[in-house]
Design an enzyme around this catalytic site. Structure first.
Site, PDB file in Angstrom:
ATOM      1  N   GLY A  79       0.704  -1.424   0.577  1.00 49.67           N
ATOM      2  CA  GLY A  79       0.244  -0.039  -0.535  1.00 49.67           C
ATOM      3  C   GLY A  79       0.525   1.638  -0.143  1.00 49.67           C
ATOM      4  O   GLY A  79       0.559   2.285  -0.572  1.00 49.67           O
ATOM      5  N   ASN A  80       2.471   0.916   0.613  1.00 46.00           N
ATOM      6  CA  ASN A  80       3.306   2.511   0.864  1.00 46.00           C
ATOM      7  C   ASN A  80       3.683   2.613  -0.863  1.00 46.00           C
ATOM      8  O   ASN A  80       3.587   4.168  -0.735  1.00 46.00           O
ATOM      9  CB  ASN A  80       3.660   1.841   1.640  1.00 46.00           C
ATOM     10  CG  ASN A  80       3.429   1.950   3.149  1.00 46.00           C
ATOM     11  OD1 ASN A  80       2.925   3.327   3.754  1.00 46.00           O
ATOM     12  ND2 ASN A  80       3.606   1.170   4.109  1.00 46.00           N
ATOM     13  N   LYS A  99       5.169 -10.719   5.874  1.00 45.12           N
ATOM     14  CA  LYS A  99       5.804 -11.532   4.843  1.00 45.12           C
ATOM     15  C   LYS A  99       7.155 -12.163   4.415  1.00 45.12           C
ATOM     16  O   LYS A  99       6.267 -13.333   4.010  1.00 45.12           O
ATOM     17  CB  LYS A  99       6.852 -10.091   3.733  1.00 45.12           C
ATOM     18  CG  LYS A  99       6.282  -8.967   3.515  1.00 45.12           C
ATOM     19  CD  LYS A  99       6.908  -7.731   2.895  1.00 45.12           C
ATOM     20  CE  LYS A  99       6.608  -6.194   2.968  1.00 45.12           C
ATOM     21  NZ  LYS A  99       4.714  -5.797   3.282  1.00 45.12           N
ATOM     22  N   LYS A 131      -3.357  -3.725  16.111  1.00 40.71           N
ATOM     23  CA  LYS A 131      -3.025  -3.138  14.784  1.00 40.71           C
ATOM     24  C   LYS A 131      -3.883  -1.565  14.373  1.00 40.71           C
ATOM     25  O   LYS A 131      -4.748  -1.763  14.919  1.00 40.71           O
ATOM     26  CB  LYS A 131      -3.647  -3.839  13.625  1.00 40.71           C
ATOM     27  CG  LYS A 131      -4.242  -3.455  12.355  1.00 40.71           C
ATOM     28  CD  LYS A 131      -2.326  -3.908  11.762  1.00 40.71           C
ATOM     29  CE  LYS A 131      -1.826  -3.340  10.547  1.00 40.71           C
ATOM     30  NZ  LYS A 131      -0.837  -2.905  10.275  1.00 40.71           N
ATOM     31  N   LYS A 161      -2.153  -7.459   4.698  1.00 41.26           N
ATOM     32  CA  LYS A 161      -2.613  -7.867   3.025  1.00 41.26           C
ATOM     33  C   LYS A 161      -1.645  -9.101   2.473  1.00 41.26           C
ATOM     34  O   LYS A 161      -1.679  -9.767   1.556  1.00 41.26           O
ATOM     35  CB  LYS A 161      -2.278  -6.518   2.288  1.00 41.26           C
ATOM     36  CG  LYS A 161      -1.607  -6.457   1.265  1.00 41.26           C
ATOM     37  CD  LYS A 161      -0.332  -6.639   1.134  1.00 41.26           C
ATOM     38  CE  LYS A 161       0.990  -5.655   0.878  1.00 41.26           C
ATOM     39  NZ  LYS A 161       2.286  -5.868   1.483  1.00 41.26           N
TER      40      LYS A 161
HETATM   41  P1  ADP Z   1       4.189  -3.129   2.247  1.00 45.30           P
HETATM   42  O1  ADP Z   1       3.183  -1.951   2.174  1.00 45.30           O
HETATM   43  O2  ADP Z   1       4.835  -2.769   0.826  1.00 45.30           O
HETATM   44  O3  ADP Z   1       3.555  -4.411   3.091  1.00 45.30           O
HETATM   45  P2  ADP Z   1       5.879  -1.880   5.099  1.00 45.30           P
HETATM   46  O4  ADP Z   1       6.502  -1.013   5.016  1.00 45.30           O
HETATM   47  O5  ADP Z   1       4.941  -3.212   5.562  1.00 45.30           O
HETATM   48  O6  ADP Z   1       5.643  -2.582   2.837  1.00 45.30           O
HETATM   49  O7  ADP Z   1       7.079  -3.652   4.809  1.00 45.30           O
HETATM   50  C1  ADP Z   1       8.178  -3.623   4.373  1.00 45.30           C
HETATM   51  C2  ADP Z   1       9.807  -2.725   4.556  1.00 45.30           C
HETATM   52  O8  ADP Z   1      10.212  -3.782   5.539  1.00 45.30           O
HETATM   53  C3  ADP Z   1      10.598  -1.988   3.832  1.00 45.30           C
HETATM   54  O9  ADP Z   1      10.499  -0.353   3.355  1.00 45.30           O
HETATM   55  C4  ADP Z   1      11.835  -2.467   5.340  1.00 45.30           C
HETATM   56  O10 ADP Z   1      11.678  -1.289   5.764  1.00 45.30           O
HETATM   57  C5  ADP Z   1      10.979  -2.937   6.212  1.00 45.30           C
HETATM   58  N1  ADP Z   1      11.928  -3.650   6.786  1.00 45.30           N
HETATM   59  C6  ADP Z   1      11.722  -4.642   7.931  1.00 45.30           C
HETATM   60  N2  ADP Z   1      13.019  -5.598   7.867  1.00 45.30           N
HETATM   61  C7  ADP Z   1      13.866  -5.886   6.702  1.00 45.30           C
HETATM   62  C8  ADP Z   1      14.783  -6.497   5.905  1.00 45.30           C
HETATM   63  N3  ADP Z   1      15.301  -7.358   7.469  1.00 45.30           N
HETATM   64  N4  ADP Z   1      15.015  -6.679   5.383  1.00 45.30           N
HETATM   65  C9  ADP Z   1      14.431  -5.452   4.551  1.00 45.30           C
HETATM   66  N5  ADP Z   1      13.409  -5.015   4.935  1.00 45.30           N
HETATM   67  C10 ADP Z   1      13.299  -4.801   6.251  1.00 45.30           C
HETATM   68 MG    MG Z   2       2.678  -4.464   5.733  1.00 46.45          MG
END
Ligand code: ADP
Ligand code: MG
Length: 314
Positions: free
Chosen positions: A12-13, A276, A130, A214
């Site tokens: 979403g970001n 993820k 959440k 998601k």
């Molecule tokens: P989205 O909106 O795609 O779900 P999130 O912000 O929830 O994005 O998750 C992605 C973020 O997770 C990345 O931008 C990064 O800042 C963070 N992150 C946390 N741990 C890690 C890691 N081990 N490797 C890479 N990114 C990480």
């Molecule tokens: Mg996320």
């Protein structure tokens, strides 16, 4: 056509270029940026099913609700979920259609409003955790509590509403989505993980005041469609060990067993990368053959193994 199916979950970001510039024209720009790379993938022969997050977009609607509460009704969370599936789906549908047409490819693109079944007795309902919407004062928080919301203090930064994030158990529109996919329609669905619904004794379903992760909803969909590949498109090109630390190490590939070990060792931040990795572990454990985490610009290169982090069964 014997082409392979990929489910791509878009963050979403990543559909908002800059938090300080949420205007719609920038949202279009970000949408086109992602759509162009997905179009490349389709032209290379992939069948694609697109899901997306909606966190920031839900935040904008909640804020609008607050500001306009004296004049118009506020919107329940399930309807906000449907609104964002419609608006983000529309944008992706149009952008992707235009990108494909510009390259001489005529394909139907359609968005499916998706409901995701959760268990009424999911323990998450006893522990809403959440955060949604903005920060507020104690007094504002008390007003929301009087309306039935759960409000918590957030580490000295103010008060915030929290909702349960129950486990998704079934994508109710799975058969409809599958039928479209088999007919070569490019489908956008399961936005925000799907609208959370519960089934009552009579068998009817009803929306609940909750959100679904998601990444978890997308992994359930990917298994349901028996996808050959599950891609999570986010803000980082690769996954790292010791992320943001001096000894940070980017990963090209990890096995299922390694993913589990790194998760247990705390390499993936809760609420961002951890969900993820958990979603991908679940996809692989339920028969999925391969997953990739990368950013929108990395999608096509990651398919050739040139970037991204691949996660494989062994
Ligand atoms: P989205 O909106 O795609 O779900 P999130 O912000 O929830 O994005 O998750 C992605 C973020 O997770 C990345 O931008 C990064 O800042 C963070 N992150 C946390 N741990 C890690 C890691 N081990 N490797 C890479 N990114 C990480
Ligand atoms: Mg996320």
């Amino acid at each position: 056509m014997a082409s392979k199916t990929a489910v791509i979950a878009i963050g979403g970001n990543s559909l908002i270029l800059d938090k300080n510039k949420p205007q719609v024209e920038y949202q279009w720009e970000a949408t086109y940026e992602t759509a162009r790379h997905i179009a490349d993938m389709i032209i290379e022969g992939w069948r694609v099913v697109i899901t997306h997050g909606n966190g920031p977009q839900v935040g904008f609607i909640l804020r609008r609700n607050e500001l306009a509460a004296h004049e118009v009704h506020t919107t329940p969370m399930d309807i906000i979920g449907a609104d964002t599936q419609g608006s983000i789906g529309y944008m992706l549908q149009q952008a992707l259609g235009n990108c494909l047409r510009a390259r001489g490819v005529k394909r139907d693109v359609a968005t499916v409003i998706t409901q995701t079944l959760v268990d009424r007795n999911d323990p998450a309902f006893q522990n809403p955790n959440k955060p949604i919407g903005g920060f507020m004062t104690k007094e504002e928080g008390e007003r929301f509590m009087a309306e039935g919301w759960t409000v918590v203090e957030d580490a000295g930064r103010g008060y915030r509403r929290v909702v349960p994030s129950p486990n998704p158990i079934e994508i109710l529109e799975l058969d409809a989505i599958n039928a479209l996919v088999r007919n070569d329609v490019i489908v956008i669905c399961t936005g925000g993980g799907g609208i959370p619904v519960v089934r009552d004794e009579s068998g009817d379903v009803h929306g609940v005041n909750a959100v679904i992760d998601k990444d978890r909803g997308s992994s359930l969909l990917a298994n349901g469609l028996k996808a050959d590949l599950f891609i999570i498109s986010t803000a980082v090109e690769k996954v790292a060990l010791n992320y943001n630390k001096p000894d940070q190490r980017w990963l090209d590939v990890m096995t299922l067993a390694e993913a589990k070990r790194y998760l247990a060792e705390g390499h993936f931040a809760p609420g961002s990368m951890a969900p993820k990795i958990e979603a991908i572990i679940s996809f692989l454990e339920n028969g999925g053959p391969k997953a990739i985490i990368t950013d929108p610009a990395g999608i096509t290169r990651a398919l050739r193994g040139e970037t991204g982090t691949a996660i494989v069964p062994a």
